[in-house]
Scaffold this active site. Structure first.
Site, PDB file in Angstrom:
ATOM      1  N   SER A 251     161.832 140.213  71.363  1.00 17.83           N
ATOM      2  CA  SER A 251     162.926 139.264  71.541  1.00 17.83           C
ATOM      3  C   SER A 251     162.787 137.964  70.749  1.00 17.83           C
ATOM      4  O   SER A 251     163.711 137.155  70.747  1.00 17.83           O
ATOM      5  CB  SER A 251     163.104 138.936  73.026  1.00 17.83           C
ATOM      6  OG  SER A 251     161.965 138.283  73.555  1.00 17.83           O
ATOM      7  N   LYS A 296     164.982 132.812  80.737  1.00 18.87           N
ATOM      8  CA  LYS A 296     164.608 132.148  79.491  1.00 18.87           C
ATOM      9  C   LYS A 296     165.365 130.845  79.279  1.00 18.87           C
ATOM     10  O   LYS A 296     164.814 129.883  78.725  1.00 18.87           O
ATOM     11  CB  LYS A 296     164.830 133.101  78.317  1.00 18.87           C
ATOM     12  CG  LYS A 296     163.834 134.251  78.293  1.00 18.87           C
ATOM     13  CD  LYS A 296     164.100 135.222  77.153  1.00 18.87           C
ATOM     14  CE  LYS A 296     163.037 136.323  77.117  1.00 18.87           C
ATOM     15  NZ  LYS A 296     163.267 137.302  76.026  1.00 18.87           N
TER      16      LYS A 296
END
Length: 353
Positions: A251, A296
């Site tokens: 990611s 996140k």
């Protein structure tokens, strides 16, 4: 004390003990929470195997082209809380900043932790490679998908030769090794068992050839008996060093790519802002969705970010938990991200979630 009072007291004590025991039981769940973030343009420290503290720049380039930025490009992570008890699980469950999921989602029964860690490490390395290819393309360095060998007596023998550059499949441009595989798969699906037209650069000439693609044992579509590799110039000497970070997965690809472009571009692409982001990237610069975006964004804001580059497919999840003061910028490609950073530098509003 009357007998009834004693009975009630003992019952209360017993209920309390049973409740405490139940709440202390380990559950088959893990919690996903905000993890640390790292500035891909900065310097980080880690302790090596000898106990010495090392300082390392995540992204470097040749001194002649390397530049510094006032802002930051922070990659973000998710922290997995394992071996939790029921009380802790309930706390995580009611918190907006955590997600509680079955443990088998993170640690499948058919894989050991070492195997999972190895897979994560491989995806981490692959993301850096794809990011470099995408970044160099954004900087003007195109990819040549080049034939490195053709097996004798294979169906591709004579149709292809070592050194051929495959420029198109059935008229569609081949911009990367991933794109070649995708186009071959589409051709196989459209006309199973039929040859496909390949456009080639051979000895400074353009030629056309036909080969019937086949399915590789891993499920991908290939040209039988043919090995290819992407060839791309890197006049910048880009290097990624992540030793000691203890991060895995794919990611960070988008932030890697942006940091590489920023490192060798004279202009500060961040405009002095603290920018975080996430997203898997392929060699053509396409940005794909990832997991844990709701956690996140929290970690990004905690480390000072005011902008969060968000894969378009993750926008809804990110919006559900976005902290105040954090702008979610929607991106589908590396070019989108670069255009959004330009808009921010110029005081314009980029596409948002």
């Amino acid at each position: 004390m009357k007998r009834r009072g004693v009975t009630v007291l003992l019952g209360a004590v017993l209920v309390s003990l049973l409740t405490w025991q139940a709440l202390s039981m380990r559950v088959a769940y893990v919690a996903l929470g905000p993890g640390p973030t790292v500035d891909a343009l900065g310097v980080y420290e880690y302790t090596d195997d000898t106990g010495q503290v090392q300082s390392i720049s995540l992204i470097t380039a040749d001194d002649a082209v390397s530049s510094q930025s006032d802002g930051q490009l922070r990659l973000v992570t998710v922290r997995i809380h394992d071996d939790i008890d029921l009380l802790r699980a309930l706390y995580y469950w009611i918190s907006d900043d955590y997600a509680v999921v079955p443990r088998e989602f993170q640690y499948p029964d058919d894989k050991s932790k070492d195997e999972i860690a190895a897979e994560q490490a491989q995806m981490w390395e692959n993301s850096q490679s794809a990011a470099e290819t995408a970044a160099l393309r954004a900087l003007g360095e195109e990819v040549s998908v080049t034939v490195t060998s053709v097996a004798e007596d294979s169906p591709s023998d004579e149709a292809l030769v070592e050194g051929d550059v495959i420029t198109a499949v059935a008229g569609e441009p081949v911009t990367s090794q991933e794109k070649l595989a995708s186009l071959l798969a589409e051709a196989m699906l459209a006309d199973p068992g039929e040859p496909v037209s390949l456009s080639l650069d051979r000895d400074d000439s353009t030629v056309t050839s036909e080969v019937t693609p086949e399915q590789h044992e891993d499920g991908s579509a290939v040209l039988p008996g043919v090995l290819v590799e992407p060839v791309q110039d890197d006049p910048y000497g880009l290097t990624v060093t992540t030793e000691g970070l203890n991060i895995g997965g794919p990611s960070a690809g988008l932030i890697f790519a942006l940091a590489m472009v920023d490192r060798v571009t004279a202009e500060d692409l961040t405009g002095g802002l603290v920018i975080a982001g996430t997203g898997e990237i392929d060699e053509d610069g396409n940005v794909g969705p990832i997991g844990g975006v709701a956690q996140k964004v929290v970690g990004a804001k905690a480390d000072g970010a005011t902008v969060f580059l968000t894969p378009a497919a993750n926008c809804e999840s990110a919006k559900s938990n976005v902290p105040d003061g954090l702008t979610l910028v929607k991106v589908n490609t590396l070019d989108d991200a670069l255009a959004s950073l330009e808009a921010l530098r110029e005081g314009r509003t980029p596409a948002t979630c």
